[in-house]
Motif scaffolding. Sequence first.
Motif, PDB file in Angstrom:
ATOM      1  N   UNK A 169      13.691  -4.086   6.705  1.00 17.06           N
ATOM      2  CA  UNK A 169      14.612  -2.968   6.524  1.00 17.06           C
ATOM      3  C   UNK A 169      13.960  -1.625   6.843  1.00 17.06           C
ATOM      4  N   UNK A 170      12.636  -1.500   6.582  1.00 14.03           N
ATOM      5  CA  UNK A 170      12.012  -0.200   6.796  1.00 14.03           C
ATOM      6  C   UNK A 170      10.525  -0.208   6.507  1.00 14.03           C
ATOM      7  N   UNK A 171       9.950   0.998   6.539  1.00 20.36           N
ATOM      8  CA  UNK A 171       8.496   1.155   6.454  1.00 20.36           C
ATOM      9  C   UNK A 171       7.939   0.747   5.086  1.00 20.36           C
ATOM     10  N   UNK A 172       8.662   1.050   4.001  1.00 16.36           N
ATOM     11  CA  UNK A 172       8.155   0.705   2.669  1.00 16.36           C
ATOM     12  C   UNK A 172       8.071  -0.811   2.515  1.00 16.36           C
ATOM     13  N   UNK A 173       9.088  -1.524   2.990  1.00 19.49           N
ATOM     14  CA  UNK A 173       9.055  -2.979   2.925  1.00 19.49           C
ATOM     15  C   UNK A 173       7.893  -3.528   3.755  1.00 19.49           C
ATOM     16  N   UNK A 174       7.607  -2.898   4.897  1.00 16.40           N
ATOM     17  CA  UNK A 174       6.478  -3.329   5.727  1.00 16.40           C
ATOM     18  C   UNK A 174       5.161  -3.143   4.976  1.00 16.40           C
ATOM     19  N   UNK A 175       4.995  -2.005   4.307  1.00 19.92           N
ATOM     20  CA  UNK A 175       3.768  -1.762   3.538  1.00 19.92           C
ATOM     21  C   UNK A 175       3.607  -2.788   2.427  1.00 19.92           C
ATOM     22  N   UNK A 176       4.711  -3.092   1.722  1.00 20.65           N
ATOM     23  CA  UNK A 176       4.652  -4.073   0.640  1.00 20.65           C
ATOM     24  C   UNK A 176       4.338  -5.463   1.187  1.00 20.65           C
ATOM     25  N   UNK A 177       4.916  -5.802   2.348  1.00 18.47           N
ATOM     26  CA  UNK A 177       4.631  -7.097   2.966  1.00 18.47           C
ATOM     27  C   UNK A 177       3.152  -7.234   3.278  1.00 18.47           C
ATOM     28  N   UNK A 178       2.548  -6.188   3.811  1.00 17.63           N
ATOM     29  CA  UNK A 178       1.119  -6.227   4.117  1.00 17.63           C
ATOM     30  C   UNK A 178       0.284  -6.409   2.847  1.00 17.63           C
ATOM     31  N   UNK A 179       0.695  -5.736   1.771  1.00 18.37           N
ATOM     32  CA  UNK A 179      -0.032  -5.867   0.510  1.00 18.37           C
ATOM     33  C   UNK A 179       0.132  -7.267  -0.090  1.00 18.37           C
ATOM     34  N   UNK A 180       1.334  -7.837   0.010  1.00 18.29           N
ATOM     35  CA  UNK A 180       1.564  -9.193  -0.479  1.00 18.29           C
ATOM     36  C   UNK A 180       0.693 -10.200   0.274  1.00 18.29           C
ATOM     37  N   UNK A 181       0.620 -10.042   1.580  1.00 24.02           N
ATOM     38  CA  UNK A 181      -0.194 -10.952   2.392  1.00 24.02           C
ATOM     39  C   UNK A 181      -1.669 -10.850   2.014  1.00 24.02           C
ATOM     40  N   UNK A 182      -2.115  -9.632   1.713  1.00 18.57           N
ATOM     41  CA  UNK A 182      -3.522  -9.436   1.347  1.00 18.57           C
ATOM     42  C   UNK A 182      -3.822  -9.999  -0.037  1.00 18.57           C
ATOM     43  N   UNK A 183      -2.928  -9.753  -1.018  1.00 19.83           N
ATOM     44  CA  UNK A 183      -3.207 -10.143  -2.398  1.00 19.83           C
ATOM     45  C   UNK A 183      -2.975 -11.633  -2.641  1.00 19.83           C
ATOM     46  N   UNK A 184      -1.904 -12.183  -2.057  1.00 23.13           N
ATOM     47  CA  UNK A 184      -1.573 -13.583  -2.342  1.00 23.13           C
ATOM     48  C   UNK A 184      -2.227 -14.571  -1.393  1.00 23.13           C
ATOM     49  N   UNK A 185      -2.495 -14.128  -0.155  1.00 22.08           N
ATOM     50  CA  UNK A 185      -3.014 -15.074   0.850  1.00 22.08           C
ATOM     51  C   UNK A 185      -4.341 -14.628   1.468  1.00 22.08           C
ATOM     52  N   UNK A 186      -4.865 -13.477   1.015  1.00 23.29           N
ATOM     53  CA  UNK A 186      -6.122 -12.928   1.544  1.00 23.29           C
ATOM     54  C   UNK A 186      -6.065 -12.779   3.064  1.00 23.29           C
ATOM     55  N   UNK A 187      -4.929 -12.288   3.547  1.00 22.42           N
ATOM     56  CA  UNK A 187      -4.742 -12.074   4.985  1.00 22.42           C
ATOM     57  C   UNK A 187      -4.506 -10.594   5.260  1.00 22.42           C
ATOM     58  N   UNK A 188      -5.384 -10.007   6.047  1.00 28.41           N
ATOM     59  CA  UNK A 188      -5.208  -8.619   6.468  1.00 28.41           C
ATOM     60  C   UNK A 188      -4.554  -8.639   7.851  1.00 28.41           C
ATOM     61  N   UNK A 189      -3.256  -8.347   7.901  1.00 29.50           N
ATOM     62  CA  UNK A 189      -2.514  -8.419   9.162  1.00 29.50           C
ATOM     63  C   UNK A 189      -2.026  -7.047   9.585  1.00 29.50           C
ATOM     64  N   UNK A 190      -1.899  -6.894  10.885  1.00 28.42           N
ATOM     65  CA  UNK A 190      -1.319  -5.677  11.435  1.00 28.42           C
ATOM     66  C   UNK A 190       0.054  -5.964  12.024  1.00 28.42           C
TER      67      UNK A 190
END
Length: 636
Positions: free
Chosen positions: A360-381
């Motif tokens: 939907x937007x930039x805030x959701x993208x930021x949260x998605x990146x944080x979820x990937x890092x915290x739950x799956x230890x994945x730093x994605x761009x």
Amino acid sequence: MGIVAHVDAGKTTLSEALLYRTGARRKLGRVDNGDAFLDPDQLEKKRGITIFSHEAQLKYNDLGITLLDTPGHIDFVAQTEQVLQVLDYAVLVVDATNGLEGTTLTLWRLLDHYHVPTFIFINKTDSVGADPQAVLKNLQKSCSPGCIMFADPLNTDTTEAIASQDDDALTEYLESDQLKPATIQRLIRERKVFPCYAGAALKLTGVDDLLAGLAKWTVPFTPHQEFGARVFKISHDKNDRLTWLRVTGGQLQAKAALVGDEKANQLRDYNGARFTIQQTVLAGDVCAVTGLATTFPGQGLGAEDNLRQAIFQPVLSYAVDPQGNDIHACLTALRQLEDEDPQLAVTWSEHLQEIHVHLMGEVQLEVLQQLLAERFQLQLGFDQGSILYKETITDTVEGVGHFEPLRHYAEVHLRMEPGQPGSGLTFADQCRTDVLSHNWQQQIMTSLGAKEHRGVLIGAPLTDVKITLVGGRGSIVHSVGGDFREATWRAARQGLMELRAQKKCQLLEPWYQFRLIVPQSEVGRAINDIQRMNGSFQLGTDNGVATTITGEAPVASMRDYAQEVRNYTHGQGQLECVVASYQPCHNAEEIINDRQYDPVADLENTPDSVFCAHGAGYPVRWDRLPEMAHFPYMNK
């Protein structure tokens, strides 16, 4: 009961106040302290906003409430929409200082769409600039004249205002000079009256009045006799996949088979982050179920049907940059997040080895990146993102599809006509059974809904089209179900190609509804920007310091404008955007030329047909179907 609001209106603060005043919590939690009972996730504590819906139990006198807190930021409106599907009542929180913001009106439309009876709490009345009476007038003007300030007991003016919202209630009032409590409860259930309360949740003022009003003016849930349930959320707890549902009829027993062979292993009754295991869940109650692998939000179980596609859909697509991580590990993680939020719409291109997600937007993208890092230890761009376009038609056509390889046979005729904006795809059947048997017609109607139909301008999803089965042919000897599927899909594409040749296909793009507040000195700059972005605007309130401008503009033009506003107003400006609708694309020719889409080369969505001669099937181009079809065109 759900609590919904624009971000920062005080929704979670009100939830905490309700829990505290009913004795469900001994201490008043606060968002800014990171100890809010309904924001238990570490990511929520870190960002200070609600991202996921959460459940709490409270009791006020004889009233038992299952409270569902919802996200406030517009980027997470899809999760809020899922919760609305299972509510008896909602409390809409409105900021007394900022009034009706764009997201508030969006939530109002959603509450109306799902027919959720709604109470309103005008919050932060103790803040500088608060004007609850002005907010109430705006509610009556922009939402419903049935938004009425309630007090206990109701005075004459309030009772008269309530009665004026319904003819039968007015008759009752004129005859007896009063209204029965049951009458007022009915008007609230029918969304003709919306009780309003005011206060400051952080200081607990007005909270007791709201609780008393809920106890007096709500009525208990009436269940169905037959078992039914509605799924409204999917989440993961360590190794457990949780299906959150509301039982709407009968009762749910542990170990019951719910979806095929999938059984409800555990029935969890959550209160915040903690839960107890139940053996039986009664109608009206909410629970989280383990053991189900294929459920999805909006799914109906038992007597309940699946709901149609959610109103709010993502408008941006982002390509994933693995940044050295294994691409398949990235795909697995994103698939799990897609399981929780199907609108992520994760797509994988084996040929390009590329993943795309819809957001939907930039805030959701930021949260998605944080979820990937915290739950799956994945730093994605992610890339800069691209607009999700749609396509529609502007005239009526009859499309025909013919599928006749050796020992197969089916022909389908579909009338395709423009639908109402926002209606999506709708299907109808006007074919006689002496033309096609009922069984064949069912196969065709099932096939229509079995795939995402694509347009022929850039291959974007088709929307706002009514497709009606009007005729066709089958063979008792050779026709099988798959034949009608092939003929149906080809018929839809052939009709679109006919309209493309007539220039009657149209590209659509998402448009924002915006609310822009800028200093008076920058109004001219703002208006020039809006016109440059192909938007429309109306000048609104002017308090002598700042001016409010509202209007609409293409997402493609305005999506990066918030930062520009902050720069040229030196942080004093504010832009709020809500995706409002899809409208004709402002630069359609440019987009079509850039995409270079060839609809005939798109073999998965071919408009061509297959005929048979001399014991072999052969392809026939879409434009030859009018002369080749076996069943006569209905529009001739």
